[in-house]
Scaffold this active site. Structure first.
Site, short mmCIF file in Angstrom:
data_model
loop_
_atom_site.label_atom_id
_atom_site.label_comp_id
_atom_site.label_asym_id
_atom_site.label_seq_id
_atom_site.Cartn_x
_atom_site.Cartn_y
_atom_site.Cartn_z
N ASP A 87 2.85 -9.53 9.01
CA ASP A 87 3.78 -9.34 7.93
C ASP A 87 4.45 -8.16 7.96
OD1 ASP A 87 4.39 -10.16 5.44
OD2 ASP A 87 2.99 -9.10 4.40
N TYR A 91 -4.23 -13.54 -5.36
CA TYR A 91 -4.05 -12.97 -4.18
C TYR A 91 -4.58 -13.83 -3.01
CZ TYR A 91 -3.66 -9.72 -0.08
OH TYR A 91 -3.40 -8.79 0.94
N CYS A 122 1.04 -1.25 0.01
CA CYS A 122 -0.19 0.07 -0.18
C CYS A 122 0.95 1.39 -0.06
CB CYS A 122 -0.78 0.08 1.08
SG CYS A 122 -1.99 -1.31 1.52
N HIS A 127 -3.33 -12.19 4.08
CA HIS A 127 -3.50 -11.00 4.84
C HIS A 127 -5.02 -11.00 5.22
CE1 HIS A 127 0.04 -8.92 2.50
NE2 HIS A 127 0.37 -9.26 4.09
#
Ligand code: ADP
Ligand code: SF4
Length: 692
Positions: free
Chosen positions: A264, A168, A31, A171
């Site tokens: 993470d 993906y 991000c 997360h």
């Protein structure tokens, strides 16, 4: 300079399906707060990384459909989203790197604040955040639709020029991951139950993507193999391993990590470089495809050993690539000492979370690459005959000196004490903040190589010595100190304090004072310092109560992903926590705690109070010089500027940025015109008024 042969292995090509990465440096998705809101900024930031030598440069997560919207990241909802992403791939390709895009359809994580569609999940459940919304259970037609949307997005991504399409499942964000997790998936159809069934959607998304674009694009995955929550979540020895074994040869590359995001991107306060290795080191033994992992790696020796020991084929990095977009190039060119190492402070994460271009403590150019034209490595040569005196070698003064010297200016940097670094040097001696010293080390290392910059220690300057120095520009970077009187966010006047009360500040602690216990730490600052000081006091065996008007300790650190760990650590250390209270009155041996809601008062025994409420600039030198403007020209002085905490106390990142800006602009005064580029919203259609 040429590269050290022991790093040659890092510059070997890696085949990823139909494409080839020129080396082993892989900028994993991250991000940045820019995304589609600041598209040219985002494209330039990514392009700089390609220029800096990363073989693969990836986007942040990209929403594939409007019914799964993150509000802030990039999207590929329809063809109109292609051009700004094509701008990014163009910037990346210009430097011979591969462009990757991480496609996501979220599940219960998505709040869909834009589209107002009901989020979808394997099994109905409340949303992840405290927004009042529930995700609904998907039926088969929903699953077919998600597959179609993901496929369409892959086709558009190819059209936009991407070389790698990342499926993906990480997360705790993406639908594919929630399908795999027994916590989220209670289905009884062929998408629930056995691991094979729960991984079915992930497999289908990979297969669909390959079918759609696999001729030209690599189809890779990013997958969480462990959620660090024990048997309640996915574990690397159970679900993680099962899925990798099951799909081992299906994708062209495995990028594996821990979930959720706070596990993470753990800050350096709570995890060392390489902390994810125990969770992912087995992956290469299960697949023949290239493996990528992350762990805030900045040391090339560590990277080499990861490759040689068969832990990973490509070194993944998000934060190290933000702190130094040119990290690979510096290794390649044998300039290891020029690497600007990430300090693991997570200000990048915290600021991206506010949906504005992120900041970085080490790299002040982040978020300014396009709008102000600040390149992370290049800076315009000097264009005036000024000589510069900088007073104070904290992060602001050091960065101003470094960047001014890089421009070719003659720079004198005067520091009152025997060490450089200012608050960075002092704070890095507090628990968990050791790596923050890298802010100083990078800059003193650079200055040592520059003949036109001189750092003078034990040189406390006053107005006379500043004028005598005879420089045309004077920069005051003398920092700030913590207030002792309790004025701050909650108290708009000093807190009533008995004459014999012992009130300390973090500056006293950093000066070596050990207060008498029991100690009340009053944290009305809400960032890291209150928790760190409480920890420091407990390490010295003192009884500590942390009082804060907020509901959580160190509440701002929710944004830097640290709050849960800070709260747990303080509780583990035996710090008593009193949230939602302010200090009413400080007596000699007691303090009054006032509930912020009811005003109810209770009294607590305390020998000392540690006050963290506000900071005040140390700007007396600036004002003394202002009073003597009539004498400036006689001494050849034309301008005095405050920077960093002396101008406006804030984060270390803000101080570094302030120093950097001075070096770029030799000023910093507010202008009438907006000093940076903006991309305004493109108007659609015409204005239709209700009466029309
Ligand atoms: P910033 O975060 O803005 O860089 P810091 O507080 O970290 O500010 O650093 C300020 C530095 O300035 C400290 O190292 C301090 O010792 C030094 N300093 C303060 N006053 C003077 C002065 N009069 N002369 C020289 N150095 C000074
Ligand atoms: Fe690293 Fe801090 Fe920069 Fe983030 S803000 S990249 S954690 S130095």
């Amino acid at each position: 300079m040429s590269r050290d042969p022991r790093y040659d292995i890092l510059f070997e090509e890696v085949t990823i399906g139909p494409v080839t990465a020129k080396n082993r440096f892989f900028q994993v998705p991250h991000c940045n707060g820019m995304g589609r809101n600041y598209p040219s900024e985002m494209a330039t930031m990514r392009g700089n990384k390609a220029e800096g030598g990363w073989a693969v440069v990836c986007t942040e997560q990209c929403d594939v459909h409007y019914s799964s919207d993150t509000r802030r990241e990039i999207r590929l909802w329809d063809d109109r989203d292609i051009p700004y992403l094509a701008r990014m791939t163009e910037a990346v390709h210009r430097h011979g790197a591969l462009a990757a895009i991480e496609l996501v359809y979220m599940g219960y994580h998505g709040m869909n604040l834009i589209s107002r569609e009901v989020p979808m999940a394997p099994t109905a459940r409340p949303g992840k955040y405290d927004f009042p919304i529930h995700a609904r259970t998907m039926d088969k037609s929903d699953i077919r639709a998600v597959r179609r949307w993901h496929r369409n997005a892959a086709l558009r991504a190819k059209q936009a020029g991407f070389d790698l399409i990342v499926c993906y499942a990480g997360h705790d964000i993406s639908l594919a991951m929630t399908f795999m997790s027994p916590r989220h998936n209670q289905r009884t159809d062929e998408y629930g139950g056995s691991m094979e069934n729960r991984a079915r959607l992930f497999r289908e998304l990979i297969e669909d993507t390959r079918d759609a674009v696999g001729d030209a694009c690599a189809v890779t995955v990013r997958m969480a193999v462990d959620e660090l929550m024990g048997p309640r979540g996915m574990m690397c020895e159970r679900e993680g391993r099962d899925v990798v074994e099951m799909l081992a040869e299906l994708p062209d590359l495995w990028d594996v990590n821990c979930s959720a995001w706070e596990n993470d991107s753990i800050s350096s306060r709570f995890a060392e470089e390489g902390f994810q290795e125990p969770y992912i080191e087995w992956v290469k033994s299960v697949t023949s495809k290239p493996v990528v992992g992350v762990g805030r790696y900045t040391s090339p020796d560590r990277m080499v050993s990861l490759v040689k020991n068969g832990v990973m084929d490509m070194i993944g990095a998000a934060r190290p690539s933000i702190a130094d977009p040119f990290l690979p190039k510096k290794i390649e060119e044998g300039r290891i000492e020029d690497i600007r190492e990430c300090i693991g402070c997570n200000i990048c994460v915290a600021t991206a979370n506010f949906v504005v271009p992120m900041r970085c403590t080490q790299n002040p150019t982040v978020g300014e690459e396009w709008r102000r034209g600040w390149h992370p490595e290049r800076i315009a040569p000097k264009d005036t005959d000024d000589t510069v005196l900088i007073v104070g070698a904290g992060p602001a003064g050091l960065e101003a000196a470094r960047a001014l010297a890089q421009r070719g200016y003659e720079v004198m940097l005067a520091e009152a004490t025997r060490e450089a670094g200012g608050r960075v040097a002092r704070e890095s001696r507090l628990p968990g903040l050791g790596s923050w010293g890298r802010v100083r080390d990078y800059r003193t290392g650079q200055l040592a190589q520059m003949p036109n910059a001189n750092l003078y220690y034990e040189s406390k300057m006053d107005a006379d010595t500043v004028l005598e120095a005879g420089c045309s520009l004077v920069v005051i970077a003398t920092g700030a100190r913590w207030r002792r009187d309790g004025f701050g966010r909650t108290s708009d006047r000093p807190i009533p304090t008995a004459a014999g009360a012992r009130v300390y500040t973090p500056d006293d602690i950093m000066d070596g004072t050990v207060p008498e216990g029991p100690v009340v730490v009053f944290d009305d600052d809400h960032y890291y310092m209150g928790g760190v000081i409480a920890e420091w006091l407990r390490e010295r065996g003192l009884k500590v109560t942390l009082v804060t008007p907020a509901a959580l300790v160190s509440s701002f650190t929710v944004h830097s992903l640290e709050q849960g760990r800070i709260q747990a650590r303080l509780m583990d250390l035996g710090v008593d926590l009193v949230p939602l209270h302010r200090l009413g009155r400080i007596g000699e041996d007691t303090v009054d705690l006032v509930c912020v809601y009811t005003g109810k008062v209770r009294t607590l025994a305390s020998a000392s109070v540690l006050m963290l409420t506000a900071m005040e600039p140390i700007d007396s030198l600036y004002h003394a010089l202002e009073e003597r403007t009539a004498q400036w020209s006689h001494h050849g002085l034309r301008q005095v500027t405050r920077i960093g905490d002396c101008y406006g106390p804030g984060t270390i990142a803000a101080a570094v940025w302030s120093g950097h800006r001075f070096a770029r602009e030799l000023g910093g005064a507010l202008s009438d015109d907006v000093p940076f580029l903006r991309e305004n919203v493109e108007l659609q259609g015409s204005l239709v008024l209700p009466a029309d």
